[in-house]
Motif scaffolding. Sequence first.
Motif, PDB file in Angstrom:
ATOM      1  N   SER A 233      -1.548  10.820  -2.034  1.00 41.66           N
ATOM      2  CA  SER A 233      -2.553   8.801  -3.236  1.00 41.66           C
ATOM      3  C   SER A 233      -2.744  10.103  -4.008  1.00 41.66           C
ATOM      4  O   SER A 233      -2.284   9.928  -5.247  1.00 41.66           O
ATOM      5  CB  SER A 233      -4.109  10.245  -2.207  1.00 41.66           C
ATOM      6  N   LEU A 234      -2.356  11.837  -4.145  1.00 44.41           N
ATOM      7  CA  LEU A 234      -2.367  12.308  -6.015  1.00 44.41           C
ATOM      8  C   LEU A 234      -1.170  12.028  -6.200  1.00 44.41           C
ATOM      9  O   LEU A 234      -0.844  11.350  -7.307  1.00 44.41           O
ATOM     10  CB  LEU A 234      -2.364  14.070  -5.274  1.00 44.41           C
ATOM     11  N   MET A 235      -0.191  12.136  -5.773  1.00 45.73           N
ATOM     12  CA  MET A 235       1.125  11.566  -6.955  1.00 45.73           C
ATOM     13  C   MET A 235       1.162   9.745  -6.623  1.00 45.73           C
ATOM     14  O   MET A 235       1.807   9.792  -7.831  1.00 45.73           O
ATOM     15  CB  MET A 235       2.334  11.600  -5.076  1.00 45.73           C
ATOM     16  N   ASN A 236       0.837   9.102  -6.317  1.00 48.14           N
ATOM     17  CA  ASN A 236       0.905   7.371  -6.703  1.00 48.14           C
ATOM     18  C   ASN A 236       0.003   7.876  -7.878  1.00 48.14           C
ATOM     19  O   ASN A 236      -0.030   7.430  -9.147  1.00 48.14           O
ATOM     20  CB  ASN A 236      -0.004   6.919  -5.101  1.00 48.14           C
ATOM     21  N   ALA A 237      -1.052   8.441  -8.090  1.00 51.02           N
ATOM     22  CA  ALA A 237      -2.165   8.410  -8.989  1.00 51.02           C
ATOM     23  C   ALA A 237      -1.405   9.186 -10.258  1.00 51.02           C
ATOM     24  O   ALA A 237      -1.757   8.716 -11.696  1.00 51.02           O
ATOM     25  CB  ALA A 237      -3.343   9.427  -8.482  1.00 51.02           C
ATOM     26  N   LEU A 238      -1.201   9.702  -9.843  1.00 54.10           N
ATOM     27  CA  LEU A 238       0.128  10.628 -11.092  1.00 54.10           C
ATOM     28  C   LEU A 238       1.298  10.050 -11.620  1.00 54.10           C
ATOM     29  O   LEU A 238       1.366   9.520 -12.773  1.00 54.10           O
ATOM     30  CB  LEU A 238       0.667  12.279 -10.443  1.00 54.10           C
ATOM     31  N   ALA A 239       1.485   8.827 -10.908  1.00 55.31           N
ATOM     32  CA  ALA A 239       2.918   7.787 -11.460  1.00 55.31           C
ATOM     33  C   ALA A 239       2.045   6.680 -11.497  1.00 55.31           C
ATOM     34  O   ALA A 239       3.287   6.112 -12.267  1.00 55.31           O
ATOM     35  CB  ALA A 239       3.434   8.535  -9.835  1.00 55.31           C
ATOM     36  N   GLY A 240       0.963   6.264 -11.131  1.00 49.32           N
ATOM     37  CA  GLY A 240       0.484   5.694 -12.031  1.00 49.32           C
ATOM     38  C   GLY A 240       1.000   4.026 -11.370  1.00 49.32           C
ATOM     39  O   GLY A 240       0.823   2.547 -11.268  1.00 49.32           O
ATOM     40  N   GLU A 241       1.563   4.287 -10.454  1.00 46.58           N
ATOM     41  CA  GLU A 241       1.873   3.398  -9.186  1.00 46.58           C
ATOM     42  C   GLU A 241       2.317   3.873  -7.360  1.00 46.58           C
ATOM     43  O   GLU A 241       1.615   5.057  -7.744  1.00 46.58           O
ATOM     44  CB  GLU A 241       3.651   2.711  -9.713  1.00 46.58           C
ATOM     45  N   VAL A 243       4.419   5.254  -5.728  1.00 44.82           N
ATOM     46  CA  VAL A 243       6.047   5.542  -4.876  1.00 44.82           C
ATOM     47  C   VAL A 243       5.506   5.775  -3.826  1.00 44.82           C
ATOM     48  O   VAL A 243       6.732   5.931  -2.862  1.00 44.82           O
ATOM     49  CB  VAL A 243       5.876   6.590  -5.185  1.00 44.82           C
ATOM     50  N   ALA A 244       4.659   6.273  -3.006  1.00 49.23           N
ATOM     51  CA  ALA A 244       4.495   6.768  -1.553  1.00 49.23           C
ATOM     52  C   ALA A 244       3.110   6.427  -0.538  1.00 49.23           C
ATOM     53  O   ALA A 244       2.625   5.303  -1.227  1.00 49.23           O
ATOM     54  CB  ALA A 244       4.825   8.698  -1.694  1.00 49.23           C
ATOM     55  N   ILE A 245       3.854   6.416   0.604  1.00 53.08           N
ATOM     56  CA  ILE A 245       2.768   5.330   1.795  1.00 53.08           C
ATOM     57  C   ILE A 245       1.652   6.505   1.792  1.00 53.08           C
ATOM     58  O   ILE A 245       1.849   7.445   2.385  1.00 53.08           O
ATOM     59  CB  ILE A 245       4.111   5.237   3.132  1.00 53.08           C
ATOM     60  N   VAL A 246       0.639   5.690   1.847  1.00 48.20           N
ATOM     61  CA  VAL A 246      -0.873   6.450   2.246  1.00 48.20           C
ATOM     62  C   VAL A 246      -1.036   5.362   3.336  1.00 48.20           C
ATOM     63  O   VAL A 246      -1.299   4.146   3.141  1.00 48.20           O
ATOM     64  CB  VAL A 246      -1.726   6.523   0.909  1.00 48.20           C
ATOM     65  N   THR A 247      -1.429   6.499   4.736  1.00 50.15           N
ATOM     66  CA  THR A 247      -2.769   6.097   5.498  1.00 50.15           C
ATOM     67  C   THR A 247      -3.517   7.088   5.637  1.00 50.15           C
ATOM     68  O   THR A 247      -3.320   8.198   5.261  1.00 50.15           O
ATOM     69  CB  THR A 247      -1.670   5.456   7.041  1.00 50.15           C
ATOM     70  N   ASP A 248      -4.506   6.486   7.038  1.00 47.61           N
ATOM     71  CA  ASP A 248      -4.831   7.853   7.427  1.00 47.61           C
ATOM     72  C   ASP A 248      -4.826   8.248   8.097  1.00 47.61           C
ATOM     73  O   ASP A 248      -5.221   9.474   8.999  1.00 47.61           O
ATOM     74  CB  ASP A 248      -6.399   7.338   7.559  1.00 47.61           C
ATOM     75  N   ILE A 249      -3.476   7.927   8.867  1.00 48.06           N
ATOM     76  CA  ILE A 249      -2.407   8.765   9.808  1.00 48.06           C
ATOM     77  C   ILE A 249      -2.152  10.128   9.846  1.00 48.06           C
ATOM     78  O   ILE A 249      -1.469  10.102   8.080  1.00 48.06           O
ATOM     79  CB  ILE A 249      -1.458   7.758  10.448  1.00 48.06           C
ATOM     80  N   ALA A 250      -2.980  10.646   9.669  1.00 45.81           N
ATOM     81  CA  ALA A 250      -2.328  12.256   9.655  1.00 45.81           C
ATOM     82  C   ALA A 250      -0.786  12.228  10.188  1.00 45.81           C
ATOM     83  O   ALA A 250      -0.084  12.618  10.953  1.00 45.81           O
ATOM     84  CB  ALA A 250      -3.068  13.365  10.276  1.00 45.81           C
ATOM     85  N   GLY A 251       0.308  12.959   9.122  1.00 50.48           N
ATOM     86  CA  GLY A 251       1.722  12.989   9.199  1.00 50.48           C
ATOM     87  C   GLY A 251       2.390  11.479   8.947  1.00 50.48           C
ATOM     88  O   GLY A 251       3.395  11.342   9.141  1.00 50.48           O
TER      89      GLY A 251
END
Length: 445
Positions: A233-241, A243-251
């Motif tokens: 989520s932080l990666m996406n926020a910094l990139a502004g798009e 780019v990485a998949i975010v889910t509430d599943i650990a791993g």
Amino acid sequence: MPSVATAPPIAAIATAPGRGGVGVIRISGSRLEAIVEGLIGRPLSPRHAHFARFRAADTSAIDEGLAIFFPGPNSFTGEDVLEIQGHGGPVVLGMLLRRCIELGARHAEPGEFSKRAFLNGKLDLAQAEAVADLIDAQSEAAARSALKSLDGAFSLEVRALVDALIHLRMLVEATLDFPEEDIDFLEAADARGQLCELQAQLARVLATATQGKLLREGMHVVLIGQPNVGKSSLMNALAGEEVAIVTDIAGTTRDTVRELIQLEGVPVHVIDTAGLRATDDVVERIGIERTWAAIAKADLALLLVDSREGVTQHDLDILGRLPRELPVLRVFNKVDLTGDVPGDVARDVVHVSAKTGEGLDALRQRLLHQVGWHGDDGVFIARERHLDAIRRASAHLDQALAAYQQVELFAEELRLAQNVLNEITGEFTSDDLLGVIFSKFCIGK
Ligand SMILES: Nc1nc2c(ncn2[C@@H]2O[C@H](COP(=O)(O)OP(=O)(O)OP(=O)(O)O)[C@@H](O)[C@H]2O)c(=O)[nH]1
Ligand SMILES: [Mg+2]
């Protein structure tokens, strides 16, 4: 060493591969008349754009466009240079290039045009490197700084240092002829004061060059932490798009995901990684190995923790396994759920919410601070090679100061410092090093 008189002609497509409106072929060498005659069929007046048909061996047309002839030494390389601007298709450019080879040119090696410009005294080495850095610039700030170096801003600084060193050396060498008076003489001329001023000057150039290196190379920031803390989520926020998949599943994240972002013109490679935990899942385990590999190459790690949990024993274990020399910033994420103060200025700790964006500006500033960025005012582009030379010159000046009472040693250390500084502009550089530097350029430059 090629010279204006004897350089064999080299040719390359100077424009980027692929399709474009215009494609440029550049030819450099001595005595290009035969190539001009064979390709165009008539002589060209210097530095004039001529519309021409470019001809095959049987005089049929390969293409048509502009031809410009720059007689040496008033050219980029210092040799005769012919520039052919045809249509920018890979096939037609390939045919034109083959025709040049048929007429006696050979394929240019990477960076060979710039190398010839350097060997013919058209550019010094720092300026030649700036040509490649301008082409490779990853941000506007980097491009502006590369142009400063190309214009000679860095070389001027180095020359000023060398001039000051020469001045001091002349003083010291003179005293070597009168050994009985040497120390008194040096004291009277305030050689020690001059040396200290030189050290201060070196430190200033090093500080600017360090900024220039940052603009050129950027930094690698790896996001690490336990699963689900919000790295992607932080990666996406910094990139502004997304780019990485975010889910509430650990791993969720298995592979490392990389994205290049700009912070005030500094290129920052952000690397999202698989969350660190013990697992039996084969794929996740490989992902975690990759996380450790990314950590080994990073300049900075952001250890993310969930604000609701704080730093757990598991996080302390991760911290304990990180390379000692790797700077770590602890990022308390998800402050929207806890109400912690975002952007809290405690040392090495930042509070953010990747979800709402709170605290992200503070995090960006902290990243820049961490790598020592002070803005690009007056910054010229620089490389590790230059920084290394400045540091070694400074070490020789330290040695000189330590040997102050032994004038011959003092003189020798000053001589070594001067040689090391001359490596930057290439007045004192081995052929091997030149080979390494120019081989990293693109073909056609
Ligand atoms: N409320 C809130 N939820 C967040 C925040 N950041 C992430 N989340 C949520 O936390 C969950 C995990 O987020 P990810 O970004 O996938 O976490 P991760 O650290 O990449 O997880 P792994 O890839 O499994 O290691 C998702 O449901 C996100 O929406 C935040 O700042 N606030
Ligand atoms: Mg993830």
